[in-house]
Design a protein around this motif. Structure first.
Motif, PDB file in Angstrom:
ATOM      1  N   LEU A 112       0.748  15.137 -16.819  1.00 54.45           N
ATOM      2  CA  LEU A 112       1.063  16.754 -16.869  1.00 54.45           C
ATOM      3  C   LEU A 112       1.879  16.614 -18.363  1.00 54.45           C
ATOM      4  CD1 LEU A 112       1.375  19.152 -15.425  1.00 54.45           C
ATOM      5  CD2 LEU A 112       3.739  18.896 -14.539  1.00 54.45           C
ATOM      6  N   LEU A 113       2.459  15.584 -18.661  1.00 56.85           N
ATOM      7  CA  LEU A 113       3.147  15.427 -20.048  1.00 56.85           C
ATOM      8  C   LEU A 113       2.547  14.331 -20.937  1.00 56.85           C
ATOM      9  CD1 LEU A 113       6.969  15.714 -19.077  1.00 56.85           C
ATOM     10  CD2 LEU A 113       5.664  17.429 -20.191  1.00 56.85           C
ATOM     11  N   ASN A 114       2.376  14.534 -22.241  1.00 59.87           N
ATOM     12  CA  ASN A 114       1.719  13.402 -23.068  1.00 59.87           C
ATOM     13  C   ASN A 114       2.817  12.335 -23.105  1.00 59.87           C
ATOM     14  OD1 ASN A 114       3.454  14.155 -25.105  1.00 59.87           O
ATOM     15  ND2 ASN A 114       1.709  15.865 -25.792  1.00 59.87           N
ATOM     16  N   ASP A 135       5.971  13.193 -25.166  1.00 60.55           N
ATOM     17  CA  ASP A 135       7.357  13.971 -24.591  1.00 60.55           C
ATOM     18  C   ASP A 135       7.647  13.602 -23.079  1.00 60.55           C
ATOM     19  OD1 ASP A 135       6.796  15.845 -26.392  1.00 60.55           O
ATOM     20  OD2 ASP A 135       5.020  16.879 -25.309  1.00 60.55           O
ATOM     21  N   ARG A 136       7.130  12.606 -22.510  1.00 56.78           N
ATOM     22  CA  ARG A 136       7.527  12.172 -21.296  1.00 56.78           C
ATOM     23  C   ARG A 136       8.796  11.598 -21.164  1.00 56.78           C
ATOM     24  NH1 ARG A 136       3.580   8.724 -20.349  1.00 56.78           N
ATOM     25  NH2 ARG A 136       1.924  10.285 -20.083  1.00 56.78           N
ATOM     26  N   THR A 177      14.544  12.209 -19.384  1.00 52.95           N
ATOM     27  CA  THR A 177      15.700  12.013 -19.658  1.00 52.95           C
ATOM     28  C   THR A 177      16.459  13.403 -19.429  1.00 52.95           C
ATOM     29  OG1 THR A 177      15.642  10.077 -21.160  1.00 52.95           O
ATOM     30  CG2 THR A 177      17.596  11.426 -21.306  1.00 52.95           C
ATOM     31  N   LEU A 178      15.835  14.277 -20.005  1.00 52.08           N
ATOM     32  CA  LEU A 178      16.608  15.611 -19.978  1.00 52.08           C
ATOM     33  C   LEU A 178      16.448  16.211 -18.372  1.00 52.08           C
ATOM     34  CD1 LEU A 178      17.465  17.922 -21.691  1.00 52.08           C
ATOM     35  CD2 LEU A 178      15.080  19.047 -21.658  1.00 52.08           C
ATOM     36  N   LEU A 179      15.431  15.891 -17.580  1.00 45.16           N
ATOM     37  CA  LEU A 179      15.477  16.347 -16.298  1.00 45.16           C
ATOM     38  C   LEU A 179      16.691  15.704 -15.436  1.00 45.16           C
ATOM     39  CD1 LEU A 179      11.666  16.276 -15.602  1.00 45.16           C
ATOM     40  CD2 LEU A 179      13.072  18.197 -15.851  1.00 45.16           C
ATOM     41  N   LYS A 180      16.888  14.463 -15.924  1.00 50.68           N
ATOM     42  CA  LYS A 180      18.085  13.524 -15.483  1.00 50.68           C
ATOM     43  C   LYS A 180      19.438  14.279 -15.688  1.00 50.68           C
ATOM     44  CE  LYS A 180      16.008   9.060 -15.446  1.00 50.68           C
ATOM     45  NZ  LYS A 180      15.934   7.616 -16.245  1.00 50.68           N
ATOM     46  N   ILE A 187      12.878  20.379 -26.662  1.00 52.13           N
ATOM     47  CA  ILE A 187      14.540  20.188 -26.422  1.00 52.13           C
ATOM     48  C   ILE A 187      14.642  18.619 -26.185  1.00 52.13           C
ATOM     49  CG2 ILE A 187      16.203  20.652 -24.883  1.00 52.13           C
ATOM     50  CD1 ILE A 187      15.140  23.229 -24.578  1.00 52.13           C
ATOM     51  N   SER A 188      15.886  18.162 -26.376  1.00 52.28           N
ATOM     52  CA  SER A 188      16.125  16.863 -26.225  1.00 52.28           C
ATOM     53  C   SER A 188      17.599  16.869 -25.598  1.00 52.28           C
ATOM     54  CB  SER A 188      16.157  15.713 -27.205  1.00 52.28           C
ATOM     55  OG  SER A 188      17.298  16.206 -28.375  1.00 52.28           O
ATOM     56  N   SER A 189      17.973  15.858 -24.578  1.00 54.11           N
ATOM     57  CA  SER A 189      19.389  16.001 -24.219  1.00 54.11           C
ATOM     58  C   SER A 189      20.406  15.682 -25.221  1.00 54.11           C
ATOM     59  CB  SER A 189      19.324  14.937 -22.945  1.00 54.11           C
ATOM     60  OG  SER A 189      19.007  13.570 -23.367  1.00 54.11           O
ATOM     61  N   SER A 190      19.918  14.668 -26.332  1.00 53.47           N
ATOM     62  CA  SER A 190      20.936  14.374 -27.317  1.00 53.47           C
ATOM     63  C   SER A 190      21.281  15.558 -28.241  1.00 53.47           C
ATOM     64  CB  SER A 190      20.138  13.201 -28.097  1.00 53.47           C
ATOM     65  OG  SER A 190      19.151  13.467 -28.625  1.00 53.47           O
TER      66      SER A 190
END
Length: 361
Positions: A175-177, A180-181, A186-189, A233-236
């Motif tokens: 689904l993600l390359n 991005d994976r 990490t963002l999903l966590k 988007i990134s969590s950082s």
């Protein structure tokens, strides 16, 4: 919004005219539904708005259907002005996804019965359980997992569905390359940590604050670039924005804390504490009052912080305490207000307030 060409449907991004109402059950959304009905689009995706989990779930649905070149329509669903079952078409609709919500009571069943379609819902909230236990419609599936965020569950669902497809047209099984994976993982966590109220990950508070500015961007009707933006988007980055916001508020709070003075609660009947005037900074009242509570205790006064500011034409006093043995509401209730032991507020007359303020620190 959505547009179809030569009988073959695909999703594209269009700016919505200013004449359309910027609501959720908008002219733009209803027009998209009408076009989907004309083309008998088989897949409908509704996602919870404004919700980070809902938006990312919509992203995963978008990626899945795009990979397989399947006709689909995605729309934000808000409890502010929710869609009605009657808004949706009956002919051609085969599958409807409810992402990060189960819908109003009976919504999924009514939609399934009206269109004779399969409805698959994902949610992680305990409040949704009473609504799914009463469902007897075999075409309706509720995936409610109190230990897993909706966005994680939806990602796993569409990832597995894509991996198991036998279509020769699929260029990539993921689904993600790879680029991005890891970042999205990490963002999903972080999203899950907040969704499930665990608050266990580093700087999760800053992350939660940093994502707030995204709320207005999570409507795919009014923001045609939503999917591209979510993938970047990134969590950082969100943590950094959150920390910047926290820091700026702390600087503003410190300026007010330096101007603290004594307050004789109830003209001294309830003891003394530290207080500040925060006119124009009422949004800082909670954190300032809590810090004042600690400062007040250190100064040998009651562990209560008082923040006073003008609210319209009234003078309002907010009391906070970080001491579990202290009840601020006894003061608030005595003056017509209310609240909890640790947080309370009330309106106070100016002449009364002047009697409370001590001129000596």
């Amino acid at each position: 919004m959505a547009r179809w060409f030569a009988g073959k449907w695909r999703a594209i991004s269009l700016q919505t005219p200013n004449s359309w109402r910027r609501s959720f059950r908008s002219d733009a959304a209803l027009e998209a539904i009408t076009r989907a009905a004309e083309e008998k689009v088989p897949n409908l995706v509704l996602y919870n708005y404004p919700s980070f989990s809902g938006a990312f779930s919509a992203l995963f649905a978008h990626l899945f259907h795009s990979r397989l070149n399947l006709p689909y329509l995605i729309l934000p669903f808000s409890s502010v002005e929710p869609f009605r079952v009657e808004d949706f078409y009956t002919e051609g609709l085969e599958k409807c996804y409810l992402l990060d919500f189960v819908g109003p009571k009976g919504f999924a069943e009514k939609l399934s019965n009206q269109s004779m379609c399969e409805v698959i819902a994902f949610d992680h909230r305990k409040s949704s359980l009473p609504q799914i236990n009463c469902s007897k419609d075999l075409r309706v599936t509720f995936n409610v997992n109190l230990e897993k965020s909706s966005s994680v569950a939806v990602y796993e669902y569409f990832s597995n569905k894509l991996a198991n497809t036998n279509s020769l047209d699929v260029k990539a099984a993921d689904l993600l390359n790879s680029e991005d994976r890891d970042r999205i993982g990490t963002l999903l966590k972080y999203i899950e940590d907040a969704d499930l109220h665990k608050w266990s990950l580093p700087e999760i508070k800053a992350f939660r604050i940093g994502r707030n500015e995204w709320n207005s961007k999570l409507n795919c009707i009014t923001n045609p670039y939503m999917y591209e933006q979510l993938l970047e988007i990134s969590s950082s980055d969100l943590v950094a924005k959150g920390n910047l916001y926290i820091s700026s508020r702390q600087i503003a709070a410190n300026k007010l804390l330096d101007k603290a003075f004594k307050i004789r609660l109830g003209r001294g009947f309830y003891g003394e504490c530290l207080g500040v005037r925060a006119d124009g900074n009422s949004d800082l009242s909670d954190e300032i009052a809590k810090q004042l509570s600690l400062k007040s205790a250190t100064a040998g006064l009651r562990p209560i912080g008082a923040v006073i500011y003008m609210q319209r034409k009234n003078l309002k006093m907010c009391l906070r305490s970080t001491d579990s043995a202290t009840d601020t509401s006894e003061v608030a209730k005595a003056y017509g207000g209310g609240g909890s032991p640790s947080s309370s507020s009330f309106i106070i007359r100016m002449d009364e307030y002047n009697q409370w303020r001590s001129v000596n620190m």
